[in-house]
Design an enzyme around this catalytic site. Structure first.
Site, PDB file in Angstrom:
ATOM      1  N   PRO A   1     -40.618  -4.276  42.505  1.00 50.19           N
ATOM      2  CA  PRO A   1     -41.550  -5.238  41.899  1.00 50.19           C
ATOM      3  C   PRO A   1     -40.805  -6.154  40.943  1.00 50.19           C
ATOM      4  CG  PRO A   1     -41.773  -3.077  40.870  1.00 50.19           C
ATOM      5  CD  PRO A   1     -40.831  -2.904  42.018  1.00 50.19           C
TER       6      PRO A   1
ATOM      7  N   GLN B   1     -48.150  -2.547  40.624  1.00 51.86           N
ATOM      8  CA  GLN B   1     -47.492  -2.001  39.434  1.00 51.86           C
ATOM      9  C   GLN B   1     -48.128  -2.589  38.176  1.00 51.86           C
ATOM     10  OE1 GLN B   1     -43.541  -3.056  37.678  1.00 51.86           O
ATOM     11  NE2 GLN B   1     -42.916  -1.038  38.452  1.00 51.86           N
TER      12      GLN B   1
ATOM     13  N   CYS C   1     -39.164  -2.070  32.647  1.00 50.66           N
ATOM     14  CA  CYS C   1     -38.830  -3.480  32.423  1.00 50.66           C
ATOM     15  C   CYS C   1     -38.128  -3.654  31.077  1.00 50.66           C
ATOM     16  CB  CYS C   1     -40.081  -4.350  32.458  1.00 50.66           C
ATOM     17  SG  CYS C   1     -39.698  -6.110  32.225  1.00 50.66           S
TER      18      CYS C   1
ATOM     19  N   LYS D   1     -41.703   3.830  37.707  1.00 50.22           N
ATOM     20  CA  LYS D   1     -40.358   3.269  37.791  1.00 50.22           C
ATOM     21  C   LYS D   1     -39.810   3.173  36.376  1.00 50.22           C
ATOM     22  CE  LYS D   1     -37.696  -0.526  39.849  1.00 50.22           C
ATOM     23  NZ  LYS D   1     -36.943  -1.061  38.700  1.00 50.22           N
TER      24      LYS D   1
ATOM     25  N   HIS E   1     -33.883   2.957  37.976  1.00 50.08           N
ATOM     26  CA  HIS E   1     -32.856   1.909  37.954  1.00 50.08           C
ATOM     27  C   HIS E   1     -31.671   2.437  37.147  1.00 50.08           C
ATOM     28  CE1 HIS E   1     -31.594  -2.441  37.902  1.00 50.08           C
ATOM     29  NE2 HIS E   1     -30.805  -1.927  36.975  1.00 50.08           N
TER      30      HIS E   1
ATOM     31  N   GLY F   1     -33.859  -4.912  44.814  1.00 49.00           N
ATOM     32  CA  GLY F   1     -34.525  -5.919  44.003  1.00 49.00           C
ATOM     33  C   GLY F   1     -33.852  -7.269  44.105  1.00 49.00           C
TER      34      GLY F   1
END
Length: 337
Positions: free
Chosen positions: A17, A71, A101, A140, A170, A227
């Site tokens: 996303p 998300q 994020c 995530k 990540h 991504g």
């Protein structure tokens, strides 16, 4: 690999996303080239609770998307629970929580990767969302906040205990943003932790089939998430699948072939958006990535990024094909990490 009762096969490829990137036309192109699981752009829980139309539009799903997740992000547990319930009304296959994020506008309010600094709250938020919806819930996240503060092993166990049914990681800290190389070592440690029973999805620096295979072999993760490497290169999913099945690199497209892909993505954008200019402006991030490494390309690239109409873009693409059409693209650049 399974998320709830959703059977995804062996080593599914996920499109990560990304805000202002994973909208309809880009999802379509990635699906066409082999992405197995889609995500919407991430959406603000507070905006959903306030019923902001622009945010609701990001949750508009299409049959080609499936399986697909919405998300959500936020810092307030009550708002996140309500947002998950609103998202469920769009009938996604699962709902994903953004705990990763790193951008300032997200973390300054305590959302995204900032949740890594408060694992009990992260766990409570996940648990409350799981209880509030009937679809599977995933998450995530990142390795941690800084190199000295990487609680991903504990975070994974807490999220599993909260009831999430898959975890994407990540391989960077929040401090790194997108700089340096992703560290898959800790991703592997989470995957191989005997306490972990849920699927683990690895993310970070997958920009070739060879890298995807190496990361997979080193960690044993259940799925791979791509991504930024796919921006301007949606056929990366085809490359990865080809390498995983054959051990050979799939040939890069020629410039003319890439132009055809770009045109298809742009045409879908123009059909989808209310006005031509909006459809073109949304493509600029993709325009910037489509033609790496071409000699003496600067002026054409600037013109492409400044174009505001379909006619302007078409005229520039005709010039690009005329000058570079048979040349094979080269995406072997560190900027694609």
């Amino acid at each position: 690999m399974k998320i709830g009762n959703l059977e995804l096969g062996n080593t599914p490829l996920f499109l990560a996303p990304m805000e202002d990137v994973t909208y309809k036309s880009f999802r379509w192109m990635c699906k066409k080239f082999g992405a197995d699981v889609m995500y919407t752009e991430f959406v603000s829980s507070e905006a959903l609770v306030r019923d902001i139309q622009k945010t609701r539009e990001k949750m508009h799903l299409f049959e080609f998307d499936r399986p697909v997740a919405i998300q959500i992000y936020g810092h307030n547990i009550e708002s996140m629970v309500r947002a998950a319930q609103v998202a469920e009304e769009s009938q996604p296959d699962f709902i994903d929580i953004n705990f990763g994020c790193p951008m300032k506008k997200i973390i300054r309010h305590g959302a995204g990767a900032a949740m890594l600094k408060d694992l009990p709250k992260m766990q409570q938020m996940a648990a409350e969302i799981v209880k509030a919806v009937s679809v599977p819930v995933t998450a995530k996240t990142r390795l941690g906040w800084t190199a000295a503060d990487m609680p991903i092993l504990e975070a994974a166990e807490r999220l599993q205990d909260a009831g999430i049914q898959a975890l994407a990681i990540h391989g960077r800290t929040r401090e790194q943003l997108y700089a340096g190389e992703a560290d898959w070592t800790l991703i592997g440690e989470v995957k191989n932790n005997p306490k972990i029973r849920i699927p683990i999805i690895g993310n970070g620096d997958i920009n070739s089939g060879e890298k995807a295979k190496r990361f997979l072999d080193e960690t044993g993760v259940d799925g791979l998430m791509i991504g930024r490497g796919a921006i301007g290169r949606p056929w990366l999913f085809r490359e990865v699948k080809h390498y995983l099945s054959t051990g050979e690199e799939f040939p890069q497209p020629t410039v003319a072939e890439a132009v055809d892909v770009l045109k298809e993505q742009m045409f879908m954008n123009l059909e989808w958006k209310d006005n031509e200019r909006s459809g073109i402006l949304m493509m600029r991030r993709h325009f910037a990535k489509y033609f790496p490494g071409l000699p003496n390309f600067r002026e054409l690239k600037i013109a492409l990024l400044r174009a505001e109409t379909n006619l302007e873009v078409d005229e520039i693409l005709v010039k690009i094909v005329a000058q570079y059409g048979d040349q094979q693209l080269d995406f072997n650049q560190s900027s694609l990490k």
